[in-house]
Write an enzyme that holds these catalytic residues in place. Structure first.
Site, PDB file in Angstrom:
ATOM      1  N   SER A  45      12.952  19.827  39.006  1.00 29.49           N
ATOM      2  CA  SER A  45      13.723  18.932  39.877  1.00 29.49           C
ATOM      3  C   SER A  45      13.639  17.516  39.332  1.00 29.49           C
ATOM      4  O   SER A  45      12.642  17.147  38.687  1.00 29.49           O
ATOM      5  CB  SER A  45      13.170  18.963  41.302  1.00 29.49           C
TER       6      SER A  45
ATOM      7  N   TYR B 174       6.208  17.653  46.891  1.00 25.50           N
ATOM      8  CA  TYR B 174       7.251  18.327  46.109  1.00 25.50           C
ATOM      9  C   TYR B 174       7.323  17.747  44.695  1.00 25.50           C
ATOM     10  O   TYR B 174       7.374  18.498  43.712  1.00 25.50           O
ATOM     11  CB  TYR B 174       8.593  18.184  46.816  1.00 25.50           C
TER      12      TYR B 174
END
Length: 246
Positions: free
Chosen positions: A146, A159
């Site tokens: 990501s 995250y």
């Protein structure tokens, strides 16, 4: 990177295959001839995926598995070895967003769950499938990362940290297998019209984002035998490779 690879006769393991980008990757790889081992927690959603794959003339093996069942992940490699003797493609896609919160307010159990699903299960998959992928004449591992791994924006600590760790695992694995036929690369899919994105950005217009189908179509070619890059990051939105400095 929009040429569709011929995956006829290839065996592909896709995690998080019941929805979003993982589901679309599984569908598209099956449509290109791969036998897809589809892994997800929800049996019903896997069965719906299987129906769609078979309707398109493809084949799949369903594996209902919670990736925090680490012993189950370990056993999966043994089952694949016993039944097929090798693995051609790994797509480590499964992941969770976790809490959007200041770092100091994140509960320990929530942080640990993000790490268990996003990082530890990926390491377990790598350990379980590495010998199988090395048996392929053109093993390909695609690790979903990501942009959060690099932007490290406020409140996304768990995250972001998990995706940075996953990229480090992929780069290390690529360096260890550089002289083999196995190619290992990370992917930044960018903002995509998925349930996770809606959870993270509730005020965003989903129609302003590319669909999971479009994003998957840009990722699937990384499974092709023509790919020579390893240890790099493919940016779907930028349609470019990022080579890390050593």
């Amino acid at each position: 990177m929009n040429l569709k690879p011929d995956l006829s006769g290839r065996l592909a393991l896709v995690t998080g295959a019941s929805r979003g980008i993982g589901r679309e990757i599984a569908l598209q790889m099956a449509g290109l001839g791969a036998h897809v081992i589809a892994v997800a927690r929800t049996a019903g959603a896997l069965e719906e995926l299987d129906d769609e794959i078979r309707a398109g003339g493809g084949e799949a093996t369903l594996v209902p598995l919670d990736l925090t069942d680490f012993d189950g992940v370990d056993r999966l490699g043994g089952v694949i070895d016993e039944r097929w003797g090798k693995l051609d493609i790994l797509v480590a896609n499964a992941g969770i967003l976790g809490p959007i919160s200041p770092i100091g307010h994140v509960r320990a159990k929530d942080f640990e769950r993000v790490m268990a699903i996003n990082v530890t299960s990926t390491w377990r998959l790598i350990r379980s499938t590495d010998p199988l992928l090395r048996k392929s004449d053109a093993g390909r591992a695609i690790i979903l990362s990501s942009g959060a791994a690099h932007s490290c924006k406020p409140f996304w600590g768990p995250y972001s940290a998990s995706k940075a760790a996953v990229e480090a695992l992929a780069r290390t694995w690529a360096a260890e297998t550089e002289k083999s036929a196995l190619r290992v690369n990370s992917v930044n899919p960018g903002a995509t019209r998925t349930r996770m994105r809606a959870q993270a950005m509730p005020g965003e217009d989903p129609q302003s984002l590319p669909s999971a189908t479009e994003v998957a179509a840009a990722i699937v070619p990384l499974a092709g035998s023509a790919i020579r890059q390893t240890g790099q990051l493919w940016d779907v939105r930028g349609k470019s490779w990022r080579a890390y400095s050593s």
